[in-house]
Design a protein around this motif. Structure first.
Motif, PDB file in Angstrom:
ATOM      1  N   SER A 155       0.807  -1.222   0.000  1.00 53.50           N
ATOM      2  CA  SER A 155       0.000   0.000   0.000  1.00 53.50           C
ATOM      3  C   SER A 155       0.843   1.276   0.000  1.00 53.50           C
ATOM      4  O   SER A 155       0.285   2.376   0.025  1.00 53.50           O
ATOM      5  N   PHE A 156       2.156   1.144  -0.032  1.00 50.80           N
ATOM      6  CA  PHE A 156       3.037   2.309   0.104  1.00 50.80           C
ATOM      7  C   PHE A 156       3.597   2.731  -1.254  1.00 50.80           C
ATOM      8  O   PHE A 156       4.168   1.916  -1.983  1.00 50.80           O
ATOM      9  N   ASP A 157       3.464   4.014  -1.577  1.00 47.56           N
ATOM     10  CA  ASP A 157       4.094   4.558  -2.783  1.00 47.56           C
ATOM     11  C   ASP A 157       5.575   4.823  -2.560  1.00 47.56           C
ATOM     12  O   ASP A 157       6.362   4.870  -3.513  1.00 47.56           O
ATOM     13  N   HIS A 158       5.945   5.030  -1.318  1.00 45.35           N
ATOM     14  CA  HIS A 158       7.342   5.260  -0.961  1.00 45.35           C
ATOM     15  C   HIS A 158       7.558   4.677   0.432  1.00 45.35           C
ATOM     16  O   HIS A 158       6.600   4.283   1.106  1.00 45.35           O
ATOM     17  N   VAL A 159       8.795   4.635   0.864  1.00 48.09           N
ATOM     18  CA  VAL A 159       9.101   4.087   2.178  1.00 48.09           C
ATOM     19  C   VAL A 159       8.952   5.192   3.223  1.00 48.09           C
ATOM     20  O   VAL A 159       9.686   6.189   3.180  1.00 48.09           O
ATOM     21  N   PRO A 160       8.028   5.059   4.166  1.00 44.73           N
ATOM     22  CA  PRO A 160       7.922   6.055   5.236  1.00 44.73           C
ATOM     23  C   PRO A 160       9.204   6.055   6.078  1.00 44.73           C
ATOM     24  O   PRO A 160      10.001   5.120   6.017  1.00 44.73           O
ATOM     25  N   ILE A 161       9.364   7.092   6.878  1.00 48.10           N
ATOM     26  CA  ILE A 161      10.544   7.160   7.754  1.00 48.10           C
ATOM     27  C   ILE A 161      10.202   6.851   9.210  1.00 48.10           C
ATOM     28  O   ILE A 161      11.064   6.949  10.088  1.00 48.10           O
ATOM     29  N   ASN A 162       8.955   6.456   9.457  1.00 45.16           N
ATOM     30  CA  ASN A 162       8.516   6.185  10.833  1.00 45.16           C
ATOM     31  C   ASN A 162       9.359   5.112  11.503  1.00 45.16           C
ATOM     32  O   ASN A 162       9.492   5.090  12.732  1.00 45.16           O
ATOM     33  N   TYR A 163       9.912   4.197  10.702  1.00 39.10           N
ATOM     34  CA  TYR A 163      10.684   3.084  11.254  1.00 39.10           C
ATOM     35  C   TYR A 163      11.931   3.530  12.001  1.00 39.10           C
ATOM     36  O   TYR A 163      12.442   2.800  12.857  1.00 39.10           O
ATOM     37  N   ILE A 164      12.448   4.701  11.692  1.00 32.10           N
ATOM     38  CA  ILE A 164      13.692   5.149  12.323  1.00 32.10           C
ATOM     39  C   ILE A 164      13.501   5.275  13.840  1.00 32.10           C
ATOM     40  O   ILE A 164      14.312   4.780  14.630  1.00 32.10           O
ATOM     41  N   GLU A 165      12.413   5.923  14.234  1.00 33.76           N
ATOM     42  CA  GLU A 165      12.127   6.056  15.663  1.00 33.76           C
ATOM     43  C   GLU A 165      11.784   4.699  16.277  1.00 33.76           C
ATOM     44  O   GLU A 165      12.181   4.400  17.413  1.00 33.76           O
ATOM     45  N   THR A 166      11.047   3.862  15.527  1.00 36.73           N
ATOM     46  CA  THR A 166      10.700   2.536  16.043  1.00 36.73           C
ATOM     47  C   THR A 166      11.961   1.722  16.297  1.00 36.73           C
ATOM     48  O   THR A 166      12.073   1.034  17.322  1.00 36.73           O
ATOM     49  N   MET A 167      12.929   1.799  15.413  1.00 32.74           N
ATOM     50  CA  MET A 167      14.204   1.081  15.617  1.00 32.74           C
ATOM     51  C   MET A 167      14.910   1.591  16.868  1.00 32.74           C
ATOM     52  O   MET A 167      15.473   0.799  17.637  1.00 32.74           O
ATOM     53  N   GLN A 168      14.883   2.892  17.061  1.00 33.55           N
ATOM     54  CA  GLN A 168      15.524   3.456  18.253  1.00 33.55           C
ATOM     55  C   GLN A 168      14.875   2.916  19.528  1.00 33.55           C
ATOM     56  O   GLN A 168      15.569   2.594  20.509  1.00 33.55           O
ATOM     57  N   ARG A 169      13.570   2.785  19.511  1.00 32.22           N
ATOM     58  CA  ARG A 169      12.861   2.258  20.679  1.00 32.22           C
ATOM     59  C   ARG A 169      13.216   0.789  20.914  1.00 32.22           C
ATOM     60  O   ARG A 169      13.424   0.369  22.061  1.00 32.22           O
ATOM     61  N   ILE A 170      13.292   0.024  19.836  1.00 30.87           N
ATOM     62  CA  ILE A 170      13.665  -1.385  19.968  1.00 30.87           C
ATOM     63  C   ILE A 170      15.057  -1.519  20.564  1.00 30.87           C
ATOM     64  O   ILE A 170      15.296  -2.339  21.464  1.00 30.87           O
ATOM     65  N   ARG A 171      15.970  -0.690  20.111  1.00 33.83           N
ATOM     66  CA  ARG A 171      17.369  -0.829  20.533  1.00 33.83           C
ATOM     67  C   ARG A 171      17.602  -0.381  21.973  1.00 33.83           C
ATOM     68  O   ARG A 171      18.654  -0.686  22.539  1.00 33.83           O
ATOM     69  N   LYS A 172      16.652   0.303  22.554  1.00 36.65           N
ATOM     70  CA  LYS A 172      16.762   0.613  23.983  1.00 36.65           C
ATOM     71  C   LYS A 172      16.616  -0.635  24.837  1.00 36.65           C
ATOM     72  O   LYS A 172      17.051  -0.661  25.990  1.00 36.65           O
ATOM     73  N   HIS A 173      15.990  -1.664  24.276  1.00 36.87           N
ATOM     74  CA  HIS A 173      15.661  -2.853  25.058  1.00 36.87           C
ATOM     75  C   HIS A 173      16.259  -4.145  24.516  1.00 36.87           C
ATOM     76  O   HIS A 173      16.174  -5.177  25.180  1.00 36.87           O
ATOM     77  N   SER A 174      16.857  -4.104  23.310  1.00 32.71           N
ATOM     78  CA  SER A 174      17.294  -5.357  22.692  1.00 32.71           C
ATOM     79  C   SER A 174      18.443  -5.114  21.726  1.00 32.71           C
ATOM     80  O   SER A 174      18.549  -4.038  21.113  1.00 32.71           O
ATOM     81  N   ASP A 175      19.290  -6.139  21.590  1.00 35.33           N
ATOM     82  CA  ASP A 175      20.346  -6.083  20.584  1.00 35.33           C
ATOM     83  C   ASP A 175      20.033  -6.985  19.393  1.00 35.33           C
ATOM     84  O   ASP A 175      20.907  -7.316  18.597  1.00 35.33           O
ATOM     85  N   LEU A 176      18.777  -7.383  19.264  1.00 32.70           N
ATOM     86  CA  LEU A 176      18.361  -8.154  18.091  1.00 32.70           C
ATOM     87  C   LEU A 176      18.636  -7.377  16.808  1.00 32.70           C
ATOM     88  O   LEU A 176      18.454  -6.144  16.762  1.00 32.70           O
ATOM     89  N   PRO A 177      19.036  -8.059  15.733  1.00 34.48           N
ATOM     90  CA  PRO A 177      19.072  -7.383  14.430  1.00 34.48           C
ATOM     91  C   PRO A 177      17.672  -6.897  14.062  1.00 34.48           C
ATOM     92  O   PRO A 177      16.674  -7.535  14.410  1.00 34.48           O
ATOM     93  N   ILE A 178      17.604  -5.763  13.382  1.00 35.19           N
ATOM     94  CA  ILE A 178      16.319  -5.195  12.979  1.00 35.19           C
ATOM     95  C   ILE A 178      16.236  -5.179  11.458  1.00 35.19           C
ATOM     96  O   ILE A 178      17.091  -4.599  10.783  1.00 35.19           O
ATOM     97  N   TYR A 179      15.209  -5.831  10.934  1.00 37.67           N
ATOM     98  CA  TYR A 179      14.936  -5.829   9.504  1.00 37.67           C
ATOM     99  C   TYR A 179      13.739  -4.916   9.258  1.00 37.67           C
ATOM    100  O   TYR A 179      12.739  -4.988   9.980  1.00 37.67           O
ATOM    101  N   VAL A 180      13.827  -4.097   8.229  1.00 39.93           N
ATOM    102  CA  VAL A 180      12.744  -3.179   7.880  1.00 39.93           C
ATOM    103  C   VAL A 180      12.038  -3.681   6.631  1.00 39.93           C
ATOM    104  O   VAL A 180      12.673  -4.035   5.633  1.00 39.93           O
ATOM    105  N   GLY A 181      10.698  -3.712   6.694  1.00 41.64           N
ATOM    106  CA  GLY A 181       9.887  -4.091   5.552  1.00 41.64           C
ATOM    107  C   GLY A 181       8.715  -3.147   5.368  1.00 41.64           C
ATOM    108  O   GLY A 181       8.508  -2.235   6.158  1.00 41.64           O
ATOM    109  N   PHE A 182       7.933  -3.361   4.313  1.00 44.22           N
ATOM    110  CA  PHE A 182       6.785  -2.560   3.895  1.00 44.22           C
ATOM    111  C   PHE A 182       7.257  -1.355   3.071  1.00 44.22           C
ATOM    112  O   PHE A 182       7.941  -0.467   3.588  1.00 44.22           O
TER     113      PHE A 182
END
Length: 230
Positions: A155-182
């Motif tokens: 449904s996306f014409d382009h890649v949103p940038i919302n994931y950047i903040e979401t990745m930052q939140r994940i990395r506060k709690h985990s060292d899991l690799p983060i894959y971005v999709g959609f």
């Protein structure tokens, strides 16, 4: 090393072409096959993936067939295999059966926990609460699947940038690799998400459409180009 994951419904568009595409993925060292397990109502996906599920189901797809395909994939290829499905798929194909051989499991409408399966994968987006985020991370292995933004696949014409903040939140709690999709489609999109700190990129609807509309040679050139990104 940055990782590339490609989504393809199991045996789409048919078994022969499916394995021809997996041969290409192996040749160019794709890291993860996100294997779509078809269901009748893929309600969180867009039309491209919904139609691909319908086509596979019309070919008589069932649990015995899936088991055979998973065994063949394990014998022939070195990439990791992550199943992506719905609760309906979990039940219909008995995906939590420990005899099935795959590396990770993502269910978009039910949270799989470590009590269910040893290597669950979870979805994250900008709307997730901190409590839910931390609960998901406690039940997440292999990699965290970070949506570029809220919406259906394709449904996306382009890649949103919302994931950047979401990745930052994940990395506060985990060292899991983060894959971005959609919304990821072309080389420039992959380059951008890697530049912004993603450990991997996942291409779904666009890749399914590429498989639907392109020759095997064109699919091979597309994958080769993506895997040339440093």
């Amino acid at each position: 090393m940055k990782q590339l994951a490609l989504y393809l419904p199991c045996c789409y568009p048919n078994e022969h072409q499916f394995f021809s595409i997996l041969d290409i993925m192996e040749k160019y060292h794709v890291d993860v096959l996100e294997l779509g397990i078809p269901v009748a109502n893929a309600h969180m996906d867009g039309k491209i993936i919904q139609n691909s599920h319908k086509q596979v189901l019309e070919q008589g797809f069932n649990k015995v067939y899936l088991n055979k395909i998973l065994q063949q994939i394990r014998e022939k290829y070195s990439f990791k295999v992550v199943l992506m499905t719905y609760k309906d798929g979990l039940d219909k194909y008995h995906l939590l059966d420990e005899k099935m051989d795959y590396d990770g499991l993502l269910c978009v409408d039910r949270m799989i926990t470590l009590n269910d399966f040893p290597s669950p994968i979870q979805l994250y987006n900008e709307n997730i609460s901190n409590i839910t985020l931390q609960e998901k991370l406690r039940n997440n292995r292999l990699f965290a699947y970070c949506m570029s933004g809220v919406g259906k696949t394709g449904s996306f014409d382009h890649v949103p940038i919302n994931y950047i903040e979401t990745m930052q939140r994940i990395r506060k709690h985990s060292d899991l690799p983060i894959y971005v999709g959609f919304g990821i489609k072309e080389r420039k999109d992959v380059v951008e998400v890697f530049k912004n700190g993603a450990d991997g990129a996942i291409i779904g609807s666009y890749f399914v459409n590429k498989v639907t509309t392109s020759t095997l040679e064109e699919v091979a050139a597309y994958i080769k180009d993506l895997k040339s990104i440093d």
